[in-house]
Each structure stands twice: as structure tokens, then as C-alpha cells.
Design a protein around this motif. Structure first.
Motif, PDB file in Angstrom:
ATOM      1  N   VAL A  12       4.593 -14.500  24.203  1.00 19.86           N
ATOM      2  CA  VAL A  12       4.155 -15.172  23.045  1.00 19.86           C
ATOM      3  C   VAL A  12       5.281 -14.649  22.079  1.00 19.86           C
ATOM      4  CG1 VAL A  12       1.735 -15.019  23.393  1.00 19.86           C
ATOM      5  CG2 VAL A  12       2.679 -12.878  22.405  1.00 19.86           C
ATOM      6  N   PRO A  13       5.378 -15.259  20.631  1.00 16.27           N
ATOM      7  CA  PRO A  13       6.180 -14.732  19.589  1.00 16.27           C
ATOM      8  C   PRO A  13       5.426 -13.728  18.827  1.00 16.27           C
ATOM      9  CG  PRO A  13       5.122 -16.913  19.063  1.00 16.27           C
ATOM     10  CD  PRO A  13       4.757 -16.642  20.518  1.00 16.27           C
ATOM     11  N   THR A  14       6.098 -13.192  17.913  1.00 12.70           N
ATOM     12  CA  THR A  14       5.571 -11.975  17.160  1.00 12.70           C
ATOM     13  C   THR A  14       5.720 -12.514  15.571  1.00 12.70           C
ATOM     14  OG1 THR A  14       6.172 -10.608  18.759  1.00 12.70           O
ATOM     15  CG2 THR A  14       5.959  -9.638  16.722  1.00 12.70           C
ATOM     16  N   VAL A  15       4.545 -12.161  14.851  1.00 16.76           N
ATOM     17  CA  VAL A  15       4.695 -12.154  13.389  1.00 16.76           C
ATOM     18  C   VAL A  15       4.738 -10.558  13.181  1.00 16.76           C
ATOM     19  CG1 VAL A  15       3.171 -12.702  11.424  1.00 16.76           C
ATOM     20  CG2 VAL A  15       3.314 -14.066  13.298  1.00 16.76           C
ATOM     21  N   PHE A  16       5.710 -10.235  12.448  1.00 12.10           N
ATOM     22  CA  PHE A  16       6.128  -8.759  12.045  1.00 12.10           C
ATOM     23  C   PHE A  16       6.087  -8.394  10.551  1.00 12.10           C
ATOM     24  CE2 PHE A  16      10.023  -5.715  11.610  1.00 12.10           C
ATOM     25  CZ  PHE A  16       9.113  -4.624  11.583  1.00 12.10           C
ATOM     26  N   THR A  17       5.244  -7.807  10.404  1.00 10.04           N
ATOM     27  CA  THR A  17       5.056  -6.748   8.930  1.00 10.04           C
ATOM     28  C   THR A  17       5.742  -5.702   8.839  1.00 10.04           C
ATOM     29  OG1 THR A  17       3.130  -8.598   8.317  1.00 10.04           O
ATOM     30  CG2 THR A  17       3.759  -6.573   6.801  1.00 10.04           C
ATOM     31  N   ALA A  18       6.579  -5.739   7.990  1.00 15.59           N
ATOM     32  CA  ALA A  18       7.415  -4.169   7.781  1.00 15.59           C
ATOM     33  C   ALA A  18       6.669  -3.650   6.633  1.00 15.59           C
ATOM     34  CB  ALA A  18       8.780  -4.173   7.687  1.00 15.59           C
ATOM     35  N   SER A  19       5.830  -2.557   6.595  1.00 18.14           N
ATOM     36  CA  SER A  19       4.922  -2.002   5.369  1.00 18.14           C
ATOM     37  C   SER A  19       5.343  -0.666   5.416  1.00 18.14           C
ATOM     38  CB  SER A  19       3.550  -2.574   5.561  1.00 18.14           C
ATOM     39  OG  SER A  19       2.801  -1.800   4.488  1.00 18.14           O
ATOM     40  N   PRO A  20       6.110  -0.261   4.238  1.00 19.90           N
ATOM     41  CA  PRO A  20       6.231   1.102   4.059  1.00 19.90           C
ATOM     42  C   PRO A  20       4.709   1.930   3.743  1.00 19.90           C
ATOM     43  CG  PRO A  20       7.916  -0.123   2.824  1.00 19.90           C
ATOM     44  CD  PRO A  20       6.882  -1.207   3.258  1.00 19.90           C
ATOM     45  N   TYR A  21       3.751   0.894   3.233  1.00 22.59           N
ATOM     46  CA  TYR A  21       2.539   1.600   2.862  1.00 22.59           C
ATOM     47  C   TYR A  21       1.690   1.884   4.164  1.00 22.59           C
ATOM     48  CZ  TYR A  21       4.355  -0.385  -1.590  1.00 22.59           C
ATOM     49  OH  TYR A  21       5.157  -0.763  -2.608  1.00 22.59           O
ATOM     50  N   ASP A  22       1.834   1.241   5.194  1.00 25.37           N
ATOM     51  CA  ASP A  22       1.007   1.002   6.160  1.00 25.37           C
ATOM     52  C   ASP A  22       0.397   2.356   6.651  1.00 25.37           C
ATOM     53  OD1 ASP A  22      -0.416  -0.946   7.916  1.00 25.37           O
ATOM     54  OD2 ASP A  22       0.594  -0.224   9.523  1.00 25.37           O
ATOM     55  N   GLN A  23       1.211   3.409   6.738  1.00 24.40           N
ATOM     56  CA  GLN A  23       0.833   4.452   7.234  1.00 24.40           C
ATOM     57  C   GLN A  23       0.134   5.636   6.446  1.00 24.40           C
ATOM     58  OE1 GLN A  23       0.857   5.322  10.502  1.00 24.40           O
ATOM     59  NE2 GLN A  23       1.147   3.246  11.097  1.00 24.40           N
ATOM     60  N   GLY A  24       0.066   5.129   5.159  1.00 24.77           N
ATOM     61  CA  GLY A  24      -0.596   5.959   4.108  1.00 24.77           C
ATOM     62  C   GLY A  24       0.401   6.098   2.917  1.00 24.77           C
ATOM     63  N   THR A  25      -0.004   6.496   1.759  1.00 24.31           N
ATOM     64  CA  THR A  25       0.885   6.639   0.641  1.00 24.31           C
ATOM     65  C   THR A  25       0.251   8.119  -0.086  1.00 24.31           C
ATOM     66  OG1 THR A  25      -0.721   5.291  -0.481  1.00 24.31           O
ATOM     67  CG2 THR A  25       1.187   4.390   0.132  1.00 24.31           C
ATOM     68  N   ASN A  26       1.255   8.491  -1.010  1.00 25.90           N
ATOM     69  CA  ASN A  26       1.256   9.738  -1.630  1.00 25.90           C
ATOM     70  C   ASN A  26       0.649   9.597  -3.039  1.00 25.90           C
ATOM     71  OD1 ASN A  26       1.616  11.149   0.953  1.00 25.90           O
ATOM     72  ND2 ASN A  26       3.560  10.775   0.240  1.00 25.90           N
ATOM     73  N   ASP A  27      -0.304   8.844  -3.400  1.00 20.82           N
ATOM     74  CA  ASP A  27      -0.582   8.458  -4.939  1.00 20.82           C
ATOM     75  C   ASP A  27      -0.542   9.525  -5.713  1.00 20.82           C
ATOM     76  OD1 ASP A  27      -1.969   6.565  -2.599  1.00 20.82           O
ATOM     77  OD2 ASP A  27      -1.966   5.298  -4.477  1.00 20.82           O
ATOM     78  N   GLU A  28      -1.292  10.647  -5.469  1.00 19.04           N
ATOM     79  CA  GLU A  28      -1.535  11.509  -6.473  1.00 19.04           C
ATOM     80  C   GLU A  28      -0.141  12.354  -6.856  1.00 19.04           C
ATOM     81  OE1 GLU A  28      -3.788  15.772  -7.220  1.00 19.04           O
ATOM     82  OE2 GLU A  28      -4.417  14.445  -5.843  1.00 19.04           O
ATOM     83  N   ASN A  29       0.864  12.688  -5.917  1.00 16.40           N
ATOM     84  CA  ASN A  29       2.202  13.053  -5.922  1.00 16.40           C
ATOM     85  C   ASN A  29       2.980  12.117  -6.684  1.00 16.40           C
ATOM     86  OD1 ASN A  29       1.079  15.380  -4.719  1.00 16.40           O
ATOM     87  ND2 ASN A  29       2.353  14.942  -2.870  1.00 16.40           N
ATOM     88  N   ALA A  30       2.860  11.036  -6.438  1.00 18.04           N
ATOM     89  CA  ALA A  30       3.811  10.010  -7.140  1.00 18.04           C
ATOM     90  C   ALA A  30       3.362   9.794  -8.500  1.00 18.04           C
ATOM     91  CB  ALA A  30       3.475   8.503  -6.334  1.00 18.04           C
ATOM     92  N   ASP A  31       2.192   9.754  -8.862  1.00 17.40           N
ATOM     93  CA  ASP A  31       1.774   9.719 -10.052  1.00 17.40           C
ATOM     94  C   ASP A  31       2.325  10.716 -10.998  1.00 17.40           C
ATOM     95  OD1 ASP A  31       0.269   7.206  -9.651  1.00 17.40           O
ATOM     96  OD2 ASP A  31      -1.611   8.197  -9.506  1.00 17.40           O
ATOM     97  N   LYS A  32       2.396  11.866 -10.446  1.00 18.88           N
ATOM     98  CA  LYS A  32       2.790  13.381 -11.237  1.00 18.88           C
ATOM     99  C   LYS A  32       4.487  13.177 -11.275  1.00 18.88           C
ATOM    100  CE  LYS A  32      -0.529  16.420  -9.168  1.00 18.88           C
ATOM    101  NZ  LYS A  32      -0.837  17.679  -8.064  1.00 18.88           N
ATOM    102  N   MET A  33       5.026  12.226 -10.572  1.00 24.11           N
ATOM    103  CA  MET A  33       6.527  12.212 -10.662  1.00 24.11           C
ATOM    104  C   MET A  33       6.859  11.144 -11.659  1.00 24.11           C
ATOM    105  SD  MET A  33       7.845  12.661  -6.871  1.00 24.11           S
ATOM    106  CE  MET A  33       9.352  11.947  -7.395  1.00 24.11           C
ATOM    107  N   THR A  34       5.886  10.361 -12.325  1.00 26.10           N
ATOM    108  CA  THR A  34       6.050   9.149 -13.107  1.00 26.10           C
ATOM    109  C   THR A  34       6.703   9.636 -14.300  1.00 26.10           C
ATOM    110  OG1 THR A  34       4.171   7.996 -12.258  1.00 26.10           O
ATOM    111  CG2 THR A  34       5.224   7.384 -14.400  1.00 26.10           C
ATOM    112  N   HIS A  35       7.968   8.934 -14.830  1.00 21.58           N
ATOM    113  CA  HIS A  35       8.818   9.393 -15.707  1.00 21.58           C
ATOM    114  C   HIS A  35       8.229   9.172 -17.065  1.00 21.58           C
ATOM    115  CE1 HIS A  35      12.006  10.054 -13.116  1.00 21.58           C
ATOM    116  NE2 HIS A  35      11.639   9.296 -12.306  1.00 21.58           N
TER     117      HIS A  35
END
Length: 815
Positions: free
Chosen positions: A231-254
Motif C-alpha cells: 500500500v502507499p503511505t499518507v505521511f504527516t510530519a507534525s512537530p506537535y504530535d509528540q506533545g508541546t511545551n505550552d507553558e514554557n513557550a508562553d513564558k518566552m514570548t517576547h
């Protein structure tokens, strides 16, 4: 459910010969050897209706009752009709057809005249005699199965979701995969899907630990692959897929509430800032200690893309991978460099048989994608779509197509504009370091993060320095993140973007599309009226069917005329609900020119200069509530922004005006300081119930992707409940010290006039007759730019400032 504006637009139907129709109806079990010999159209019609109601799952008595629940005429139900009449009239056929499609008698149509409703809802009617001949009945039935229901899916997909193909799971003669009207059918049992995890070895060492980065890939494949199906493959490359660090990223917002700084003038050329993108020497590949066909690890997914789920029922494998610097993978996030691209192409190379993978992270037991036919298509929106674009542009073997939804093509244009720090819509203060922290999900594995923490902090420092928020200039850091620099594309591409997307703005798809015109590939474009949205669950367009046709062609090599059937450019109308138009291209060559002092424009506040400084309390209130600032800026009534912008409004338009492409404005302007920025917006003035840029749910969980499988809400952009007076449809921003380009810094002398040429975000926008075109010239944009609230006065010479609009040829010079 909102039904008043309902229109069943359908672009994915493939005209099919009668002989092929017979074959496909037989393959899908609607026609048997016996029914193919039936000469009587009434008997054949009764047989088709009884088969429709799951012949293998329900008794004949049940199916007769279900057929009898349908009305064929004003006084005969469908079973009575097919047992008492000698022919099948067009009225009877289409009365039943409308009911099978989910339309209600008395509410949506009347039994004495189904054709008025068919026309209203834009439903297809075959050209036939009345009554229908046997062959015409077969053709009409086939067309009906390929018609979209009231709830957005084709009838055959809706039927599949209710178990039509599931009744044949034990039928070894049923073709798998099965294609109907050129599209893959839901003949695979999703309750038997196999889920594997492998670790692909990349040609990267982004964490500099002396080993090539391993990349986790999660595979979902049909059980039929265990019996040898490739079979062929539908591939999605998602940097968010394994989880995100929302709180830390929010603290870094400029912080963006600070003054715009003066920049030292330079004479830099592109060669001075060009990125070499040198690849470091790599460690040797891992030794393979053995091989197996059996994965050691499985997984459960918390998030999936329902378009991918749809294809799992139709004979495609689906693979998700998050790339370098994510949980259970090696490396660090680099936010937009070739390292992230190569972590996506590494997965494709494994699927194509060109790269090793392992069953776990330590034992080095090799495993191949033995179930794959080697063909890969990428899907995804935003960062996911960006990685699809990046992978496609490398020309990696095995990638046959990418369906790119709202993808970035140049990271500078995502975070900067003409020498200014400019936020992606809704994310003031975000930058490459913030996005890197957000997606660095290795942080969520305590032991792993302990090993990599110092390396990651050093990487964050490099991102902070390289992105250079102090200047906003284009530099080698950004040049390394321009995906259009090196184009070696080999695959066909389907581009999808929202005309109200202020996150990944329209310049990204515009520039990508125009660059790809130089390549020997097929590209298609869909422009919808949403913001940053997926499109696979909408009522007004058969997007999922279009993608099915496209992927069946590209990945299964089905000869279904996909390249000819899909429109080159498909655009959703902004002024008419659920209306779509096809075009040969995007971007008109018919240009209208206007001087800003043209008497057809009224200067509402009669000013040619404005101050960018607000009273402190007002400034703080606008920072807190930018929607309040927008209303004050854009309204034609007097407001607290009257002295802080120049507002030009045209005469009411005599006829509709369609702006097709990239408008430009040339301003002769001066700043009272040695720094300055300019913002310009084009506004559609006129009271109207405009389409919502955020889709509304019409029917919850009404879309079925397969039998006992994932469901999705039916959605649509619908008219606002309350009419609005205006709508900004494009804008532009510029640092006045970058009037030549984004990397050279020019001097700015107070009070001296300079010429500033600014390109607006590309658009496709229809202004209705009676509406007015507005031009807003201002400085600080509370939603996007630095908010310095500086004591600067800007002056514009309207006599020497011009606007150019690309108009559809029929509109040029008419208003």
C-alpha cells in the motif's frame, strides 16, 4: 442545521463511459451477473434499491420496508412504484434520489417537482429520456452514488460509513483496493488496523552527541498488508504530535511594547548575507545487528487528522513523525532549517526503501517498510504543511505529491516584513525561539532532557541571536530558512490556503505557486474563505473527494484524469455563501492605477499627516483589547483614531470589483524622526452579513470516514448573524529604513520625503456594487508590529502616491 444557503458544489466527479460504469457497479456489488442481464428498468431499479439497504446485513422484509419508506410520487412509495409501474419516470427517480441524499419532503423539496430543488442545491441530473431506459437508469444510479448528500459526503461514502462495504469483508473476490469513479473506496476493515513504531536513522546529528539522530515514526496500516498487499503511505510530519511545551513557550514570548529602534545604515548586498547552509561531517551509520519484519513497539494516538483517518479505510497506510528534537527522537529543534526538512525526507526514504530503521533505540535490529509500495503523499496544515513543502522541494525519491494546507514558504515572511518584526496573526511576541521551545518535546521525558538540557539551551541562544529581533532585517539566519532558495521538486502538488489567513499569510502560497510555475510539475490551488483552517469537513465543496481523486492517481497510479478534473484554481466567493468558482490562474495582468489624491476618493479626516502617539491610557486599553483598536481605526465614523491615520474612501462602486492577485501601493512619505514604520490596509466598506472566517458546525459528528470509524463535524463558513460595516481584506507593513529591501538599511532623515513601494498580501476579493474601497494609512499595527507609542508624526504626499490593483479582466477600468 443551516440549510438556507445550501449548495452542493462538486468538482471531483469524473465523467465515465457506460461500459466502465457497468464494471464499477459490478465490482462494488451493485450489479450481479443476474441483474446485468435484466432488461426491465423497473425490476432493475427495485433490485438496486434493495441492495442499497445492505443486502447481506438485513433481511428482505427489512429492506422492503426501508424502500417503502421512500416516496416515488405524490401517492406511491418507492416499493409500490417498482411493483406496480411499467417504467421509471424522471420525477420518480429523482424524488427517491433526493430522499436517499438526505433531503426531506415538504421541507427541502416537493414530490410534484423535484427538479426545482435539484437546481437550487446544484445537484446533478443526467440527460435522459422520460421514462428512463435501462442503460440510462444504470448511468443515473451511478451518478447518484457519486453525488454529495445534504451532509457533505458522496452517497457512496455515506453508504460505506453505514456498513455497505463491511458486509463484504469476507468476500475474497471483492477488489482491494477498490476504486469507484476514480476514488479509493472504504473496503478495508479499520477495526483490524496494525500500529507499529520504528526508529529511522537520519543523516543528521543536530544534538552533536556523536551519533546520527534517530527519528520516531508511528505507522498505521491495513491488516491486509500482512497477507502481502503493498500500500502507499499518507505521511504527516507534525512537530506537535509528540506533545508541546505550552507553558514554557508562553513564558518566552517576547515583549512587543517597546520603541522601534534606529538602525545603522548599510550597503549590504544579498551576497553579504547569503546562507551557505554547510552540512557538518556526520558520524558513521549504526551497524545493523540483524533484520526483522516484526515491529517491537505499538502506540495509541491522542490526535489524528481526520483526512488521514479517511484514507486508512481506503487502502492507504498513514505515518506520523515529529522530527528532530521531539519526544522519543534525537536531536534538537531548529525552526525552519534544512535539518527539519531532512528529518521529514528521512521517513520518506525509509518508506521508499532507501534508508534503514530500527525496531527500538538500542538493539540496532533493522526493519524495512516491506508493506509499502514505495509511493508517499504528504498532508498537513501550517507547520505540517510547511514540512510537506520543504520535503517536496528537495525532490526526494518516493514522494509523489504533497497536499499543502497553509504552509510557510519563507520563515522571514512569517515572522518579519520589510525590515519589521511582524507577528503571525494571533501570536504577538512569538518567534523562532518560542516555536522551538514549544515543539522541543524531548523536554517531556525527564531522563532524556537531563542529557540534552545544556545543548538545548545553547540552541535556544543561537535562535535568539540569529533571529535578531532588534533590527528585523533579513540575514543569513533567515536566508537559511527560505524554502524557495533551492527548488528541486519532482512531485505534483496541491496547495490550499485561506483568504483570511493572517497567521500564515497569503504571500507564502503566492510566492510558492509562482516559483513552481517554472517547474515541470502539475500544481493545483484551492483558496477558501477561512483563516487557518482544515477544509476536509465542509459542506460547500467536495474537498475530501478531490484529495481522494488526487491521491488515488498519484499513489496508486489510477488513471482517473485527476490532473484534468481538478480545477487549476478553485476559489470560494467571499460575497455569496457556499459558492465556488474555477479559474485558470491566480493573479490578473489587468492593472488599474489610482493616485491617492484622485477625486474619486474622499479623505474622511481631511488630513495628510498623523501622529503615532496615543495618550497612555488609550494606548494601554488598545494593547489590552486590539479589537477595540481595530474598530476605532477602520470605522468611517469619527473615533479616537481620527488623528492617527489617513483614511481614504472611494465613491460607491457602480458594479462588483474583483481584486485578483497582489495589489501594490507607492507612498511618498516622511517621518518626523530618524525611525518610522508604515502600515496600509485595504478595506471593503459596505454593510453586509459577511462570511465567518471561523467555520461554524452545521451538524455534529455527521461525517463518517468509514464503518464504525472516526467521525467529524460538518462545518461551513456561513454569513454572520449581524451585518458588519467593513472588512479588511489585505494589508502591508514596512520599516522606513528598509525601503530598498529587507537586508539593506537606509538612512532616514526627519522631515524628508522618500518613496516607499509596498506589496500587499495577495488576495482574491470581490467588492460588491454599492460598496466602497477604503485605503487606511497608519503606523503601529497593534495586532502585528512593535507597539512603541512613539512621538512620531508621519506625512504623506497624496499627489505623488499611487495604488495599483490587479483586477479580473472584466472589471479593469470599470469603476
Amino acid at each position: 442545521m443551516e440549510g438556507f444557503f445550501l449548495k452542493i458544489n462538486q468538482f471531483a466527479y469524473v465523467p465515465t463511459s457506460h461500459e466502465q460504469i457497468i464494471k464499477e457497479l459490478a465490482d462494488s456489488r451493485f450489479l450481479s451477473a443476474r441483474t446485468q442481464k435484466m432488461a426491465d428498468p423497473v425490476m432493475l431499479y427495485r433490485g438496486l434499491l434493495l441492495k442499497f439497504f445492505l443486502e447481506k446485513k438485513q433481511s428482505r422484509a427489512v429492506r422492503i420496508q426501508k424502500v417503502a419508506d421512500l416516496m416515488a410520487t405524490t401517492n406511491l412509495n418507492a416499493y409500490e412504484y417498482t411493483t406496480t409501474q411499467s417504467s421509471v419516470s424522471r420525477v420518480a427517480f429523482y424524488n427517491v434520489a433526493l430522499q436517499l441524499l438526505g433531503f426531506q419532503v415538504g421541507l427541502d423539496f416537493e414530490l410534484d417537482d423535484p427538479f426545482t430543488a435539484l437546481k437550487k442545491f446544484k445537484l446533478p441530473v443526467i440527460d435522459s429520456d422520460d421514462p428512463l431506459t435501462r442503460d440510462q437508469l444504470i448511468d443515473a444510479w451511478y451518478r447518484l452514488l457519486n453525488t454529495r448528500t445534504k451532509f457533505g459526503q458522496t452517497l457512496i461514502d455515506d453508504l460505506a460509513g453505514k456498513g455497505y462495504y463491511a458486509q463484504f469483508y469476507d468476500d475474497q473476490q471483492l477488489p482491494r483496493p477498490l476504486f469507484f469513479n476514480g476514488k479509493a473506496q472504504a473496503v478495508f476493515d479499520t477495526s483490524q488496523l496494525i500500529r507499529d513504531v520504528v526508529y529511522v536513522e537520519s543523516s543528521l546529528d543536530t544534538d552533536h552527541d556523536g551519533q546520527r539522530d534517530l527519528l520516531k515514526a508511528e505507522i498505521i496500516r491495513p491488516a491486509d498488508t500482512e497477507a502481502g498487499l503493498k500500500v502507499p503511505t499518507v505521511f504527516t510530519a507534525s512537530p506537535y504530535d509528540q506533545g508541546t511545551n505550552d507553558e514554557n513557550a508562553d513564558k518566552m514570548t517576547h515583549n512587543v511594547n517597546h520603541p522601534l529602534s534606529r538602525k545603522q545604515p548599510t550597503q549590504l548586498t544579498y551576497d553579504d548575507i547569503k546562507s551557505a547552509d554547510k552540512q557538518p561531517e556526520l558520524p558513521a551509520p549504526r551497524k545493523i545487528n540483524g533484520n526483522t519484519d516484526v515491529a517491537e513497539e505499538t502506540f495509541i494516538k491522542n490526535w489524528t487528522y481526520t483526512l488521514n483517518d479517511y484514507f486508512l479505510a481506503r487502502g492507504f497506510a498513514v505515518v506520523y513523525s515529529s522530527g528532530v528534537g521531539t519526544k522519543d527522537s534525537d536531536g534538537v529543534r531548529t525552526t525552519g532549517t534544512s535539518a527539519e526538512t531532512l528529518s521529514a525526507t528521512a521517513i520518506i526514504e525509509w518508506l521508499h526503501g532507501d534508508r534503514p530503521a530500527f525496531t527500538n533505540r538500542t538493539d540496532q535490529i533493522g526493519i524495512k517498510a516491506w508493506w509499502s509500495n514505495g509511493n508517499v503523499g504528504m498532508t498537513g496544515r501550517s507547520y505540517l504543511g510547511t514540512l510537506s513543502t520543504a520535503a517536496a522541494l528537495t525532490g526526494v525519491a518516493g514522494l509523489k505529491t504533497a497536499v499543502v494546507e497553509a504552509g510557510i514558504s519563507n520563515y522571514y515572511e512569517y515572522y518579519r516584513e520589510n525590515g519589521l518584526v511582524v507577528a503571525p496573526g494571533g501570536f504577538q511576541g512569538e518567534d523562532t525561539d518560542v516555536l522551538g521551545e514549544l515543539t522541543f518535546s524531548r523536554e517531556q521525558s525527564a531522563a532524556d532532557y537531563l542529557k540534552i538540557r545544556d545543548t538545548w539551551q545553547e540552541q535556544l541562544k543561537k535562535l535568539r541571536i540569529g533571529q535578531d529581533r532588534d533590527s528585523g532585517n533579513y540575514n543569513s539566519f533567515w536566508d537559511a530558512r527560505n524554502l524557495l532558495k533551492d527548488v528541486n521538486i519532482k512531485c505534483d502538488i496541491l496547495l490550499v490556503h485561506g483568504l483570511n489567513d493572517w497567521n500564515v499569510k497569503l504571500s507564502h502560497v503566492w510566492n510558492l505557486r509562482n516559483r513552481l510555475k517554472q517547474e515541470a510539475i502539475t500544481q493545483k490551488l484551492i483558496l477558501h474563505q477561512g483563516q487557518h483552517e482544515y477544509l476536509n469537513n465542509f459542506r460547500s465543496v467536495d474537498y475530501t473527494d478531490l484529495v481522494n481523486l488526487w491521491l488515488s492517481n498519484k499513489l496508486y497510479d489510477v488513471q482517473n484524469n485527476a490532473n484534468e478534473t481538478l480545477p487549476d484554481v478553485l476559489v470560494q466567493d467571499n460575497a455569496e455563501p457556499e459558492t465556488w468558482h474555477t479559474y485558470q490562474d491566480w493573479g490578473s495582468s489587468s492593472i488599474d492605477h489610482y493616485t491617492l489624491s484622485d477625486p474619486r476618493f474622499t479623505n474622511l479626516n481631511e488630513n495628510t499627516s498623523f501622529s503615532d502617539h496615543l495618550d497612555e491610557d488609550l494606548f494601554k486599553s488598545y494593547v489590552k483589547d486590539t479589537a477595540k483598536w481595530q474598530r476605532a481605526l477602520f470605522t468611517k465614523s469619527h473615533s479616537k483614531m481620527d488623528n492617527h491615520a489617513i483614511q481614504l474612501v472611494s465613491e460607491p462602486l457602480r458594479k462588483d470589483l474583483v481584486i485578483d492577485g497582489r495589489a501594490k501601493i507607492t507612498l511618498s512619505a516622511a517621518s518626523s524622526a530618524t525611525v518610522g514604520l508604515l502600515s496600509v490596509a485595504l478595506v471593503d466598506y459596505g454593510k453586509a452579513k459577511r462570511l465567518t472566517a471561523t467555520p461554524q458546525v452545521l451538524a455534529a459528528q455527521k461525517i463518517i470516514t468509514g464503518y464504525n470509524w472516526r467521525k467529524d463535524d460538518l462545518r461551513e463558513f456561513i454569513p454572520e448573524k449581524k451585518a458588519s460595516a467593513y472588512k479588511k481584506f489585505t494589508d502591508a507593513h514596512m520599516n522606513m529604513q528598509n525601503r530598498e529591501n529587507a537586508y539593506r538599511v537606509d538612512d532616514l532623515k526627519p522631515g524628508q520625503f522618500y518613496t516607499f513601494e509596498m506589496a500587499f498580501q495577495p488576495t482574491f476579493w470581490r467588492l460588491l456594487a454599492g460598496h466602497q474601497l477604503g485605503i487606511l494609512i497608519y503606523a503601529t499595527d497593534m495586532d502585528y508590529t512593535i507597539r512603541g507609542n512613539q512621538e512620531i508624526t508621519y506625512t504623506v504626499d497624496l499627489d505623488n502616491s499611487t495604488l495599483t490593483l490587479p483586477l479580473l479582466a472584466t472589471d479593469a477600468g470599470t469603476n
